[in-house]
Design a protein around this motif. Structure first.
Motif, short mmCIF file in Angstrom:
data_model
loop_
_atom_site.label_atom_id
_atom_site.label_comp_id
_atom_site.label_asym_id
_atom_site.label_seq_id
_atom_site.Cartn_x
_atom_site.Cartn_y
_atom_site.Cartn_z
N LEU A 676 0.84 -1.21 0.00
CA LEU A 676 0.00 0.00 0.00
C LEU A 676 0.87 1.25 0.00
O LEU A 676 0.55 2.25 -0.67
N LYS A 677 1.96 1.23 0.76
CA LYS A 677 2.83 2.40 0.82
C LYS A 677 3.54 2.65 -0.51
O LYS A 677 3.73 3.79 -0.94
N GLU A 678 3.93 1.55 -1.18
CA GLU A 678 4.65 1.70 -2.44
C GLU A 678 3.71 1.90 -3.62
O GLU A 678 4.17 2.22 -4.73
N ASN A 679 2.41 1.69 -3.40
CA ASN A 679 1.41 1.85 -4.47
C ASN A 679 0.24 2.68 -3.93
O ASN A 679 -0.80 2.13 -3.54
N PRO A 680 0.39 4.00 -3.92
CA PRO A 680 -0.61 4.88 -3.29
C PRO A 680 -2.01 4.75 -3.87
O PRO A 680 -2.99 5.01 -3.17
N GLY A 681 -2.11 4.36 -5.13
CA GLY A 681 -3.44 4.25 -5.74
C GLY A 681 -4.17 2.96 -5.40
O GLY A 681 -5.34 2.79 -5.76
N SER A 687 -4.00 -4.87 -2.49
CA SER A 687 -2.78 -5.35 -1.86
C SER A 687 -2.86 -6.83 -1.52
O SER A 687 -1.93 -7.60 -1.78
N ILE A 688 -3.98 -7.24 -0.96
CA ILE A 688 -4.15 -8.65 -0.61
C ILE A 688 -4.14 -9.50 -1.87
O ILE A 688 -3.54 -10.59 -1.91
#
Length: 826
Positions: A676-681, A687-688
């Protein structure tokens, strides 16, 4: 009563001698009373006095009535199945025809009259709606009286359903099995029509759909020599009761036997026998592949091929998915399966199970899985079928194989009433013979309960160990003693006296406690002090919780090293110390990240997280205690096998996919949160999904390395221990974080695995003694009578207390009996 180890070993030797000493495979399949009775009805045209052509079949019927008065199939627990109703009618008709067995006829009719409603339940399959009313008609033809209980509704619905089937189906149309395969209960009005139909669909071997009953009726109707030759060959091959299908595939019978041993948890007792059978099967598939050519597109062939694929792959053989995925290239056959999904449901279940063992890039298995799952879900949603079978389908669809523990799966199969079912036939299943089934059931129950007694003893010993070291008084750690022991005991059928269970359980408990200490309780000073002591392997200056953890660790390493030295002659102490230091050091790294609010990259996190999850720390040291042992050099961190690395990665991904909420609250890093942190969108679902996508691919790689011979040089038992560890993590973390929750299902599973005895007893009485002698006089029955002086089309059916039940006749139903059939039965 629980059997001793010596008694179990004696029973194993007995079964080996009876089932694997050059025994005819046909003897493993229960004879069909229904089909044998039909052969017993055939008169000998060469004998003017009117005797049966196959007197041995009549003698078999006379001598094989069961204690409760019925003939035919029992389920795995000895209870009669729905098959027993038409089988019993067929047998009493045969006895009545030849005026023998008056007492047996009375007892058989009593069983049918008293148990029809009970055995039917809430649903009856298509084959039963065709066969049972037809057998009732034939019983009435020979002057037998059929009496049903008061609750006549469901029984009479069968006649209506039969009528509906006969109105909409052709003799040989899209439905499977086709109506013509039930010829024995279908009598056209036109003798020429039936002879033409038989001639058109007669197989080269002279049979009608390889069905002894249908072929017997075809011979009585037409006198065709081809049918006679088939029937004579059948009786010569099977003099002690004929099977429900002839000929049978002997390789399929052998595969089913291996499957039974494996599902009952008995495979380790018969390793040489299983290897011999599967080696033979594998050679046959290799020869078939080298010759080329197509297979016959049938339910039996697909069942066999999917079962062979699963068993061969599970035992390390290289086999192509196309060995059973051939049906994906048969569009007509796929359509056939979809239109007859209820009949093919057991085959589709087998196909779905085969796809559990999917390796990377096997897209044909993904397609086969999707196809089979769609039809299985349809079966469950519609709900037509035996509830026990539908429950098996639900279990298969809702609980992935990679999350199931073997010990509990064995229990499910031992207690399943269809544990003796082998493969589907035109009426229900081919079943394992009662003799072999009882032996295997006895052995499986004894083996399971002996394991339970061992597990209870070991769990008590583990609890004492936990208290001895003061771990119960730490206060900060999760107390998971029972969880840890249950997981290793239930996931792998290790030898009765294996020390591996205890060593893995102790390792898992220590990992849980130490991980909690590093996560939340220990100060950085404490953690650094403990790490320094482990690096030196010297705990003299430690105190408090640090000393307790080190002392437990030191004792565990010494115990494993001493056992290995005793059995294998080499000292692995230094190797074990390095593995544990590596794991403790990874916890220290994560603790510093958390307390310094450092956000690692996903790559950096996984490099550490693969070690901190501790899977290899449980599996590698204890693999040294297996026979053959894990080679010492495989314990070095820079020399871990690919299989070990895959285990470390997949278990970390499983843990993180369900533990991210807990770890977010604790301020810890987690691969789901880092994505989530590396992919803000992205959102949490994205993520799961990303993590599970990686997990799915890596699990396939792990399966390939764990199962197939030649990819890894790790000993087979060590590879299986890796796979068992993955399944344990799958059980705990597949759908939720069950390890950290009060999961009532796990509590129940623990009870079933360790404490509750196996339940395979008969639970209800089939008949009362009174009903065997006085059924015809009882006022609790409604008696069906036909006016036998008229063709069936014009007969009225009288039901006491009910004025009329219309059962019209149509197409190929019994409008009236042709002269040839009437002469053969009356």
């Amino acid at each position: 009563m629980e059997l001793s180890r010596s008694s179990i070993q004696a029973l194993v030797r007995e079964i080996k001698e009876e089932m694997f000493s050059d025994i005819d495979p046909y003897t493993f399949v229960s004879p069909s009373a229904y089909d044998t009775a039909w052969l017993a009805m055939i008169p000998d045209p060469r004998d003017p006095t009117g005797r049966p052509m196959f007197k041995g079949c009549l003698d078999w019927v006379l001598n094989n009535q069961r204690e409760d008065g019925f003939w035919g199939e029992c389920d795995g627990h000895g209870m009669p199945t729905i098959d027993s109703l038409p089988a019993t009618l067929a047998c009493v008709i045969a006895l009545k025809k030849w005026n023998v067995g008056t007492r047996e006829v009375q007892r058989g009719l009593a069983f049918v009259n008293e148990n029809t409603e009970k055995l039917l339940g809430d649903h009856f399959p298509r084959w039963f709606a065709i066969v049972f009313p037809g057998m009732v008609d034939l019983a009435l033809e020979v002057g037998l009286e059929i009496a049903f209980p008061k609750q006549l509704g469901l029984s009479m619905n069968i006649f209506g359903e039969r009528q509906s089937i006969l109105e909409r189906e052709e003799l040989v149309g899209e439905q499977f099995p086709p109506l013509l395969s039930y010829l024995e209960v279908l009598t056209p009005t036109d003798d020429k029509l039936i002879e033409e139909s038989i001639t058109k669909d007669l197989s080269l071997d002279g049979s009608l759909f390889q069905s002894p009953a249908a072929t017997a009726r075809a011979f009585m109707a037409t006198g065709k020599r081809e049918c006679l030759v088939y029937l004579q060959s059948l009786v010569q091959r099977c003099p002690n009761g004929v099977p429900p299908t002839y000929p049978m595939d002997e390789d399929l019978i052998q595969l089913c036997l291996v499957h039974q041993l494996q599902r009952l948890g008995l495979a380790d007792h018969f390793t040489q026998e299983i290897d011999h059978i599967l080696g033979h099967i594998h050679r046959n598939y290799q020869n078939q592949e080298s010759r080329g050519g197509s297979r016959s597109a049938s339910a039996t062939q697909l069942h066999k091929d999917s079962l062979a694929f699963r068993l061969l792959r599970m035992h390390g053989y290289t086999i192509s998915p196309w060995s059973f995925c051939w049906f994906l290239n048969e569009k007509k056959f796929q359509d056939h399966i979809e239109k007859n999904y209820e009949f093919f449901s057991s085959v589709m279940l087998n196909v779905h199970r085969a796809t559990d063992l999917m390796f990377p890039g096997e897209y044909e298995l993904e397609e086969a899985r999707s196809f089979s799952r769609k039809l299985l879900e349809k079966s469950v949603s519609i709900g037509n079928g035996d509830w026990s079978f539908l429950k098996k389908i639900e279990h298969e669809l809702s609980v992935p194989w990679i999350t199931r523990l073997d010990h509990l799966e064995h229990r499910i199969w031992i207690e399943d009433k269809d544990m003796n079912a082998l493969w589907v036939r035109k009426t229900s299943f081919h079943r394992l013979s009662s003799f072999q089934n009882e032996k295997l059931k006895k052995l499986a129950t004894a083996d399971y309960e002996l394991r339970q007694s061992i597990y209870r003893i070991e769990l008590k010993e583990l609890t004492r160990w936990f208290k001895k070291w003061g771990l119960v008084d730490l206060g900060f750690a999760r107390e998971k003693t029972i969880y840890c022991y249950f997981a290793i005991a239930a996931c792998n059928s290790l030898a009765y006296d294996s020390v591996v269970r205890m060593m893995v359980a102790k390792s898992a408990i220590l990992i849980t406690i130490a991980d909690d200490f590093f996560d939340s309780h220990g100060s950085l000073h404490d953690l650094n002090t403990l790490i320094s002591a482990i690096q030196r392997w010297d705990g003299k200056n430690l105190y408090g919780h640090c000393k307790t953890i080190f002392d437990v660790l030191d004792d565990l390493v010494k115990e494993i090293a001493a056992k290995h030295l005793l059995s294998h002659g080499s000292d692995i102490t230094n190797h074990l110390q390095r593995i544990w230091y590596e794991t403790f050091d990874s916890w220290l790294v994560e603790a510093k990240w958390s307390r310094n609010h450092h956000v690692a990259s996903m790559e950096e996190y996984l490099t550490t997280g693969m070690t901190s999850v501790g899977a290899h720390t449980m599996v590698l040291p204890t693999s040294c205690l297996l026979t053959p042992s894990l080679p010492n050099h495989k314990l070095q961190p820079n020399k871990y096998e690919t299989l070990t690395k895959l285990l470390m990665l997949t278990t970390r991904l499983l843990n993180d996919s369900q533990g991210y909420q807990r770890e977010e609250e604790q301020g810890k890093l987690n691969i789901v949160l880092l994505y989530l942190k590396e992919n803000p969108g992205a959102d949490i679902k994205d993520s799961i999904a990303y993590v599970k996508g990686i997990l799915e691919r890596k699990q396939k790689e792990l399966l390939q390395h764990a199962l197939i011979d030649g990819i890894s040089d790790l000993p087979k038992q060590c590879k299986h221990l890796h796979l068992s560890c993955l399944k344990v993590f799958g059980m705990f973390y597949h759908a939720s974080n069950r390890f950290d929750s009060e999961d009532t299902k796990i509590v129940k599973d623990i009870q079933q695995a360790i404490y509750n005895p196996i339940d395979v007893g008969r639970t209800s009485k089939v008949l009362t003694k009174k009903s065997l002698t006085s059924y015809s006089r009882s006022k609790e029955h409604r008696i069906i009578n036909y006016d036998s002086s008229q063709p069936l089309k014009y007969r009225s059916m009288r039901v006491t207390t009910r004025p009329f039940l219309p059962i019209s006749r149509h197409k190929y139903d019994i409008l009236f009996m042709s002269s040839k059939f009437r002469m053969s039965l009356v």
